[in-house]
Design a protein around this motif. Structure first.
Motif, PDB file in Angstrom:
ATOM      1  N   GLY B  36     -65.590 -18.181 -43.496  1.00 42.39           N
ATOM      2  CA  GLY B  36     -65.246 -19.123 -42.370  1.00 42.39           C
ATOM      3  C   GLY B  36     -65.557 -20.609 -43.157  1.00 42.39           C
ATOM      4  O   GLY B  36     -66.226 -20.399 -44.771  1.00 42.39           O
ATOM      5  N   PRO B  37     -65.285 -21.622 -42.412  1.00 38.03           N
ATOM      6  CA  PRO B  37     -64.942 -22.677 -43.466  1.00 38.03           C
ATOM      7  C   PRO B  37     -66.466 -23.788 -43.859  1.00 38.03           C
ATOM      8  O   PRO B  37     -67.284 -22.907 -43.793  1.00 38.03           O
ATOM      9  N   SER B  38     -66.667 -23.837 -44.705  1.00 32.84           N
ATOM     10  CA  SER B  38     -67.784 -24.950 -45.194  1.00 32.84           C
ATOM     11  C   SER B  38     -68.251 -24.957 -44.689  1.00 32.84           C
ATOM     12  O   SER B  38     -67.996 -25.807 -43.709  1.00 32.84           O
ATOM     13  N   GLY B  39     -70.227 -24.410 -45.157  1.00 35.31           N
ATOM     14  CA  GLY B  39     -71.074 -25.305 -43.608  1.00 35.31           C
ATOM     15  C   GLY B  39     -71.470 -24.472 -42.433  1.00 35.31           C
ATOM     16  O   GLY B  39     -71.515 -24.707 -41.463  1.00 35.31           O
ATOM     17  N   CYS B  40     -70.564 -23.404 -42.394  1.00 34.26           N
ATOM     18  CA  CYS B  40     -70.024 -22.852 -41.140  1.00 34.26           C
ATOM     19  C   CYS B  40     -71.344 -21.814 -41.183  1.00 34.26           C
ATOM     20  O   CYS B  40     -71.911 -21.221 -39.978  1.00 34.26           O
ATOM     21  N   GLY B  41     -72.701 -21.665 -42.109  1.00 38.16           N
ATOM     22  CA  GLY B  41     -73.896 -20.873 -41.877  1.00 38.16           C
ATOM     23  C   GLY B  41     -73.454 -19.352 -42.477  1.00 38.16           C
ATOM     24  O   GLY B  41     -74.733 -19.254 -42.234  1.00 38.16           O
ATOM     25  N   SER B  43     -73.400 -18.572 -46.035  1.00 43.36           N
ATOM     26  CA  SER B  43     -74.608 -18.773 -46.791  1.00 43.36           C
ATOM     27  C   SER B  43     -76.191 -18.413 -46.554  1.00 43.36           C
ATOM     28  O   SER B  43     -77.341 -17.651 -47.019  1.00 43.36           O
ATOM     29  N   THR B  44     -76.122 -19.374 -45.760  1.00 45.54           N
ATOM     30  CA  THR B  44     -77.860 -19.384 -44.493  1.00 45.54           C
ATOM     31  C   THR B  44     -78.124 -17.585 -44.190  1.00 45.54           C
ATOM     32  O   THR B  44     -79.141 -17.329 -44.169  1.00 45.54           O
ATOM     33  N   LEU B  45     -76.828 -17.046 -43.883  1.00 45.81           N
ATOM     34  CA  LEU B  45     -76.855 -15.880 -42.945  1.00 45.81           C
ATOM     35  C   LEU B  45     -76.815 -14.488 -43.743  1.00 45.81           C
ATOM     36  O   LEU B  45     -78.191 -13.911 -43.863  1.00 45.81           O
TER      37      LEU B  45
END
Ligand SMILES: Nc1ncnc2c1ncn2[C@@H]1O[C@H](COP(=O)(O)OP(=O)(O)O)[C@@H](O)[C@H]1O
Ligand SMILES: [Mg+2]
Lengths: 307, 369
Positions: B36-41, B43-45
């Motif tokens: 997904g594009p940068s900032g879509c979550g 890394s968070t996941l």
């Protein structure tokens, strides 16, 4: 503080081409003037030290005869030994030695503990942040800038309650309280630029809170530790107000004793002894600069993160 | 029950919800790519799977064991970070053995393991260097080596190739794929590069705005995108998406759209899902490889239709020539064989394989046919 972990650009080997002769000759004139001015300032700053050293090495007679600026006719170490072990300081003729010891006993633990606690605080404030961490850091910063005078009376009361009033540990405590603010500030700002991914990697590797601190952060903390130690050492060693306010005769630090040495001379003022004592009081900070300054190395972090 | 299950997991920072309810389940040995594009979550996941970020609600299970409250070190996972995160003060050997040391692996065993990993990744001659003395590709290998010592249940990769230059990235991509085939360990891999996602994965989760937009095999994602975002994001050059209208063409539904000059063209749909919907506005999606010159059209398709359209520009790319025209007011890219004499300004016959066309609702942006 310029602590940039990631931008140690690879510049070695990209030398600029040698400048053309002609340009070098025209550039020389401003350069000479620059060095002249620098040399002038150098002399200006060194002069007081020279005067002190020179006068601490001559008999009192040569000084009172009006030869402040002249080199000693008769070199002597007597003023130094007098200042160190026999001169009248306050009521006792002990020289500065016991007070020098007091200062060492005060400054070493105070610097060590405040630096370690500051490093831990910085570590927690940047890598284990919690709700209210920013506010807490704000308060710590505020603590750095509370004027000394304001805390004198409450601190005296505190020391009394804790039973360490008028003792060296009491002084250590006071300086610790004041020092932690600054050391926290230094380490927090330094660790803010430390890659958090390293901490996370270590967490996944199974390292705990203190292991990460000791094995991952501390080995990279040399430059800031040196800055912090120099700052704390200089401030605590040179402090006069707290020393004068919170110490007894037997726990006075060097600065207070130096003052007493200069004040308490009955009869003739032994200027040469005073000079020697003043240099003694200044030497440890000088030494710290000379020794620790060498470890002021940047670039310890090169290559931890992408290159 | 899956090997790795993400069960209605969410993540909020204060009032900001950066990951909405997410359900993902994969089997042992799968290669799941979060793209997904940068900032879509993404890394968070991934960090939630690693235990570096807490789950705000929901659950994550590995081998059926709930990971809530389990420390990263106790999850039996290994992670490779985007910045490699090599410990700068330790040698390569120290970096690789640190995790084993922390897990109290005895020294002889550590040495064997290091030798094994160094052999596998060909970093034997680097063991005594510091990370600062390594090139980007070498650091990348060391970072993988560190992860490999663990025999983990799941490998987690967070954009491991994004700091490498293009050539090296392709090489390392292949090596990671080989490694997966050799070891068979379950992998969750984060990237913003859709080509990486398509080439590496056995399963893809396309993410956008904190939602998983679509989950499926690379083929499913590529051929049957669930919505406009997935259609536009996956594939390079990306899918042509242009406005059209459903009309009746001799009893069968067709898409009508405008060409550059203002005239209209018709493309009959391969199926009849839109049969009763004349007049409906749609977004038509056709991949560049489904728009070809007539001779290059897919012979197995029974729904190739020709549209005569003026060529705007051509982009020769060696093996193919990309030909751009205007459909529905947008640039439409076709992929022609390299030797086709298509020139800008010419009116040319574009052969469209309508079996590969997809249709979206312009309002809801979801797939309708
Ligand atoms: N600690 C944090 N506090 C607040 N917002 C965060 C934090 N970490 C990430 N975010 C936000 O969460 C979103 C997803 O971030 P991330 O998972 O890093 O994206 P990416 O898909 O690029 O890896 C981003 O909008 C980011 O700003
Ligand atoms: Mg990311």
């Amino acid at each position: 503080m310029p602590t940039d972990f990631t931008s140690q650009a690879v510049t070695a080997g990209t030398g600029t081409p040698a400048p053309i002769r002609k340009r070098r000759r025209t550039a020389a004139a401003p350069r000479v003037i620059l060095y002249l001015i620098l040399a002038l300032f150098c002399v200006y700053y060194l002069l007081p030290l020279c005067v002190m050293v020179v006068n601490s090495l001559k008999p009192l007679g040569e000084i009172t005869a009006g030869g402040m600026m002249a080199l000693p006719e008769q070199w002597t170490l007597a003023p130094w030994s007098s200042a160190w072990s026999t001169a009248q300081v306050g009521v006792d003729a002990t020289g500065l030695r016991p007070y020098f010891v007091n200062s060492i006993l005060m400054v070493v633990p105070a610097v060590a503990i405040s630096t370690i606690l500051g490093a831990l605080n910085g570590y927690v404030l940047t890598k284990w942040t919690f709700r209210g961490a920013t506010l807490l850091f704000g308060l710590v910063l505020f603590g750095c800038f509370i004027p000394f005078q304001i805390v004198l009376i409450p601190m005296a009361r505190m020391l009394g309650l804790m039973g360490i009033a008028g003792t060296v540990p009491g002084l250590v405590f006071v300086h610790l309280v004041y020092g932690i603010g600054f050391s926290t500030l230094y380490f927090r700002n330094y660790y803010a630029a430390f890659p958090t991914e390293l901490v996370r990697a270590a967490q996944i590797d199974g390292a705990g809170f203190f292991t990460i601190f000791r094995r991952i952060l501390l080995p990279s903390s040399g430059p800031i530790a040196v800055v912090c130690i120099i700052w704390q050492f200089t401030n605590i060693w040179n402090d006069f107000l707290f020393g004068a306010s919170f110490s007894d005769f037997d726990s006075q630090p060097m600065t207070v004793a130096l003052n007493n040495l200069v004040q308490s001379s009955t009869g003739v003022k032994e200027y040469n002894v005073h000079f020697a004592g003043a240099i003694m009081a200044a030497l440890p900070t000088l030494l710290v600069y000379v020794v620790a300054g060498r470890f002021f190395v940047r670039g310890l972090m090169a290559g931890s993160v992408k290159g | 029950m899956g090997f790795l299950e993400i069960d209605r997991a969410t993540k909020s920072y204060g009032a900001v919800k950066v990951l909405h309810e997410t359900d993902i389940s994969i089997d042992e040995g799968e290669f799941l790519v979060l793209v997904g594009p940068s900032g879509c979550g993404k890394s968070t996941l991934l960090n939630m799977i690693a235990g570096l970020e807490e789950v705000s609600s929901g659950d994550i299970r590995i081998k059926g064991r709930s990971m809530n409250g389990v420390k990263p070190a106790d999850r039996n996972i290994a992670m490779v970070f985007q910045s490699y995160a090599l410990y700068p003060n330790m040698t390569v050997r120290g970096n690789i053995s640190f995790g084993m040391e922390m897990h109290k692996v005895p020294k002889p065993e550590r040495e064997t393991k290091i030798a094994q990993v160094a052999d596998l990744l060909q970093i034997g001659q680097l063991l005594d260097r510091k990370p600062g003395q390594l090139s980007g590709g070498q650091r990348q290998r060391v970072a993988m080596g560190r992860a490999l010592t663990r025999d983990p249940d799941v490998f987690l990769f967070d954009e491991p190739l994004s700091n490498l230059d293009a050539k090296l990235r392709v090489d390392m991509r292949m090596e990671i794929k080989k490694l997966h085939q050799k070891l068979g360990t379950t992998i969750v891999y984060v990237t913003h590069d859709q080509i990486e996602a398509l080439t590496l994965s056995t399963r893809i989760a396309v993410m956008y705005g904190g939602y998983v937009q679509q989950m499926g095999t690379p083929r499913e994602i590529y051929d049957n995108p669930a919505n406009l975002f997935v259609a536009g994001f996956m594939g390079s050059p990306s899918m042509n998406l242009f406005p059209a209208r459903v009309v009746d063409a001799g009893g069968a539904p067709a898409a009508e759209f405008t060409l550059a000059g203002g005239e209209t063209a018709l493309l009959p749909f391969a199926g009849d899902a839109l049969a009763a919907q004349q007049g409906r506005d749609i977004v038509l999606g056709i991949r560049p490889e489904a728009i070809t010159d007539e001779g290059g059209a897919d012979r197995n398709s029974r729904a190739v239709h020709v549209v005569e359209s003026p060529i705007e520009i051509t982009e020769p790319a060696g093996s193919d020539t990309f030909v751009v025209t205007q459909w529905g007011g947008r640039d439409a890219v076709g992929r022609f064989r390299a030797d086709v004499p298509a020139r800008a300004g010419d009116r040319f016959a574009f052969a469209v394989n309508m079996e590969k066309a997809v249709v979206f609702d312009p309002e809801t942006e979801t797939r309708i046919a």
